[in-house]
Every structure is written in structure tokens, then in C-alpha cells.
Design a protein around this motif. Structure first.
Motif, PDB file in Angstrom:
ATOM      1  N   ASN A   1     -67.638 -22.663   4.225  1.00 22.13           N
ATOM      2  CA  ASN A   1     -66.939 -23.331   3.118  1.00 22.13           C
ATOM      3  C   ASN A   1     -65.672 -24.012   3.630  1.00 22.13           C
ATOM      4  N   PHE A   2     -64.919 -23.308   4.449  1.00 19.75           N
ATOM      5  CA  PHE A   2     -63.664 -23.830   4.999  1.00 19.75           C
ATOM      6  C   PHE A   2     -63.927 -25.084   5.832  1.00 19.75           C
ATOM      7  N   GLN A   3     -64.954 -25.015   6.677  1.00 20.60           N
ATOM      8  CA  GLN A   3     -65.296 -26.174   7.508  1.00 20.60           C
ATOM      9  C   GLN A   3     -65.650 -27.380   6.649  1.00 20.60           C
ATOM     10  N   LEU A   4     -66.452 -27.167   5.624  1.00 19.75           N
ATOM     11  CA  LEU A   4     -66.887 -28.281   4.773  1.00 19.75           C
ATOM     12  C   LEU A   4     -65.733 -28.847   3.948  1.00 19.75           C
TER      13      LEU A   4
ATOM     14  N   LYS B   1     -64.257 -31.037  19.306  1.00 22.36           N
ATOM     15  CA  LYS B   1     -63.660 -30.449  20.505  1.00 22.36           C
ATOM     16  C   LYS B   1     -62.439 -31.218  20.993  1.00 22.36           C
ATOM     17  N   LYS B   2     -62.336 -32.486  20.596  1.00 19.56           N
ATOM     18  CA  LYS B   2     -61.210 -33.323  21.003  1.00 19.56           C
ATOM     19  C   LYS B   2     -60.413 -33.706  19.769  1.00 19.56           C
ATOM     20  N   PHE B   3     -59.118 -33.354  19.803  1.00 19.64           N
ATOM     21  CA  PHE B   3     -58.267 -33.531  18.635  1.00 19.64           C
ATOM     22  C   PHE B   3     -57.133 -34.498  18.901  1.00 19.64           C
ATOM     23  N   LYS B   4     -56.737 -35.207  17.844  1.00 21.73           N
ATOM     24  CA  LYS B   4     -55.514 -36.003  17.889  1.00 21.73           C
ATOM     25  C   LYS B   4     -54.338 -35.031  17.917  1.00 21.73           C
ATOM     26  N   GLN B   5     -53.202 -35.506  18.345  1.00 24.97           N
ATOM     27  CA  GLN B   5     -52.018 -34.657  18.402  1.00 24.97           C
ATOM     28  C   GLN B   5     -51.301 -34.538  17.057  1.00 24.97           C
ATOM     29  N   ASP B   6     -51.793 -35.223  16.033  1.00 28.33           N
ATOM     30  CA  ASP B   6     -51.180 -35.177  14.708  1.00 28.33           C
ATOM     31  C   ASP B   6     -51.167 -33.751  14.171  1.00 28.33           C
ATOM     32  N   ASP B   7     -50.034 -33.378  13.580  1.00 28.92           N
ATOM     33  CA  ASP B   7     -49.928 -32.057  12.957  1.00 28.92           C
ATOM     34  C   ASP B   7     -50.826 -31.984  11.735  1.00 28.92           C
ATOM     35  N   VAL B   8     -51.330 -30.802  11.482  1.00 30.21           N
ATOM     36  CA  VAL B   8     -52.074 -30.513  10.262  1.00 30.21           C
ATOM     37  C   VAL B   8     -51.176 -29.600   9.433  1.00 30.21           C
ATOM     38  N   SER B   9     -51.002 -29.927   8.173  1.00 28.12           N
ATOM     39  CA  SER B   9     -50.125 -29.153   7.294  1.00 28.12           C
ATOM     40  C   SER B   9     -50.663 -27.736   7.099  1.00 28.12           C
ATOM     41  N   ILE B  10     -49.800 -26.762   7.315  1.00 25.56           N
ATOM     42  CA  ILE B  10     -50.189 -25.373   7.070  1.00 25.56           C
ATOM     43  C   ILE B  10     -50.493 -25.185   5.590  1.00 25.56           C
ATOM     44  N   ASP B  11     -49.739 -25.858   4.717  1.00 25.86           N
ATOM     45  CA  ASP B  11     -50.019 -25.766   3.278  1.00 25.86           C
ATOM     46  C   ASP B  11     -51.429 -26.255   2.965  1.00 25.86           C
ATOM     47  N   GLU B  12     -51.865 -27.304   3.665  1.00 23.04           N
ATOM     48  CA  GLU B  12     -53.219 -27.799   3.435  1.00 23.04           C
ATOM     49  C   GLU B  12     -54.258 -26.788   3.923  1.00 23.04           C
ATOM     50  N   ILE B  13     -53.990 -26.139   5.046  1.00 25.23           N
ATOM     51  CA  ILE B  13     -54.906 -25.100   5.538  1.00 25.23           C
ATOM     52  C   ILE B  13     -54.996 -23.966   4.514  1.00 25.23           C
ATOM     53  N   VAL B  14     -53.852 -23.567   3.953  1.00 23.85           N
ATOM     54  CA  VAL B  14     -53.851 -22.524   2.928  1.00 23.85           C
ATOM     55  C   VAL B  14     -54.665 -22.977   1.711  1.00 23.85           C
ATOM     56  N   GLU B  15     -54.481 -24.229   1.279  1.00 22.47           N
ATOM     57  CA  GLU B  15     -55.270 -24.765   0.158  1.00 22.47           C
ATOM     58  C   GLU B  15     -56.767 -24.693   0.461  1.00 22.47           C
ATOM     59  N   LEU B  16     -57.131 -25.065   1.678  1.00 24.15           N
ATOM     60  CA  LEU B  16     -58.540 -25.042   2.072  1.00 24.15           C
ATOM     61  C   LEU B  16     -59.085 -23.617   2.086  1.00 24.15           C
ATOM     62  N   LEU B  17     -58.291 -22.666   2.546  1.00 24.83           N
ATOM     63  CA  LEU B  17     -58.723 -21.261   2.535  1.00 24.83           C
ATOM     64  C   LEU B  17     -58.846 -20.750   1.099  1.00 24.83           C
ATOM     65  N   GLU B  18     -57.989 -21.242   0.204  1.00 30.21           N
ATOM     66  CA  GLU B  18     -58.101 -20.874  -1.211  1.00 30.21           C
ATOM     67  C   GLU B  18     -59.427 -21.357  -1.797  1.00 30.21           C
ATOM     68  N   VAL B  19     -59.899 -22.500  -1.357  1.00 30.04           N
ATOM     69  CA  VAL B  19     -61.211 -23.005  -1.770  1.00 30.04           C
ATOM     70  C   VAL B  19     -62.314 -22.169  -1.114  1.00 30.04           C
TER      71      VAL B  19
END
Length: 189
Positions: free
Chosen positions: A122-125, A19-37
Motif C-alpha cells: 500500500n505504501f509503495q503504491l 534504485k537510482k534517486f534524485k538528491q531532492d529531499d522527500v518531506s517526512i510529513d509526506e512519508i507520515v501521510e503515506l504511512l497513514e494511508v
């Protein structure tokens, strides 16, 4: 904790809703990779019943404004709770809305919902294995026609989740789980 060295059992048991996040950006490319998995979830008849709306950077404001419009009072003002929540939403690096078609056939609807839920897990893991946390939200406003229309959810679609994603500022302790033996009925004859 070195997430990528965890066994699947340890990964499942260590995953937390963040529920509490750092302000660091998360790469959209990495999110796409994770969704591909994640798309390798069990999926009856390979319908792939998912669609995604990803909000990051300045794009988050569209998601937040949709939320605010859904919470507005008749005079157009926002309740304090909605103002506070919208500020919280601005602090989250990525919002991912997961949408599925609502098939009128109950069996297909159930199968599709199960597939989308498996994809989300799957995405969460997979994300957790890379040190990325999230929380799966199904708040009442995802059913609000104002919110749905503002983000482009079409009639006949269901918002299965709004996933709020980022690097964890705080990882909560595990909450106890009931032993499966209390929930299991074994029929052997």
C-alpha cells in the motif's frame, strides 16, 4: 507521466523498484501521510503489527554506521563492497525500516507478516501515485545482530524491509510477467 491520474490497475502495473534517486529531499510529513494511508492494509484481529524507524538527513548516518559495523572484518576494516554500498546509502534521501513482532504462534506470525507486507505494498503504491519511488530490500545484513542492535531492533522482532525512498532518477522498464493462466488451476467440479 501524471501518476495521480492513473487508475489503480495502471498504478499497480506502472510501479517499479527504484534504485537510482534524485538528491531532492522527500518531506517526512509526506512519508507520515503515506504511512497513514498504508495502515489500512488487511490486518487480522487489528493487531497493527508494524513499527517504523525512519532515517533522513544527518540521521541516515546512524543507519549507515549500523550497516558498516555489521560488515566490518575482524580487524575493523570494511570490505570495498561495503564502502561502496555505504556511499550509495548516503545518496538515498530516506531509509525506512519496517519491523514486526515475531509471535511464537505460527498462524499469528503468518497473519502479521501478511499484514505488514500488505502495508508495505500500500505504501509503495500510494507513494508511486505521488511520484515517490522506493525499493524494498531484505539483504542478509538485516539478520545480523550487530545491525539489528545498532538500530534498536529488539529480540523477538523481525525486520521485514528496509525501504530506500526518494524521487526516481531513473525508472526501469517493466520486466515481463508470466501469464496467470500458467499459474492458475481452476477446479470447477
Amino acid at each position: 507521466m501524471a501518476f495521480e491520474t492513473l487508475s489503480i490497475d495502471e498504478l499497480i502495473k506502472s510501479r517499479r523498484s527504484i534504485k537510482k534517486f534524485k538528491q531532492d529531499d522527500v518531506s517526512i510529513d509526506e512519508i507520515v501521510e503515506l504511512l497513514e494511508v498504508a495502515k489500512w492494509a488487511p490486518n487480522h484481529k487489528m493487531t497493527e503489527p508494524w513499527r517504523f524507524l525512519l532515517y533522513s538527513g544527518e540521521g541516515k548516518e546512524k543507519f549507515i554506521q549500523a550497516y558498516c559495523r555489521s560488515q566490518a572484518l575482524k580487524d575493523g576494516s570494511l570490505p570495498d563492497k561495503a564502502v561502496k554500498k555505504s556511499e550509495y546509502f548516503r545518496s538515498i534521501p530516506i531509509h525506512l525500516v519496517v519491523v514486526m513482532p515475531e509471535d511464537p504462534r505460527q498462524k499469528t506470525w503468518d497473519e502479521d507478516y501478511g499484514a505488514v507486507s500488505a502495508l508495505i505494498q500500500n505504501f509503495q503504491l500510494a507513494a508511486w501515485a505521488r511520484g515517490i519511488g522506493m525499493i524494498w530490500r531484505t539483504n542478509d545484513w538485516i539478520y545480523n545482530p550487530v545491525f539489528r542492535e545498532a538500530i534498536g531492533v529488539k529480540p523477538g522482532e523481525k525486520v521485514v524491509a528496509t525501504l530506500m525512498i526518494g524521487y526516481a532518477e531513473h525508472v526501469p522498464e517493466a520486466k515481463p510477467r508470466t501469464t496467470i493462466r500458467e499459474k492458475l488451476e481452476i477446479i470447477s467440479e
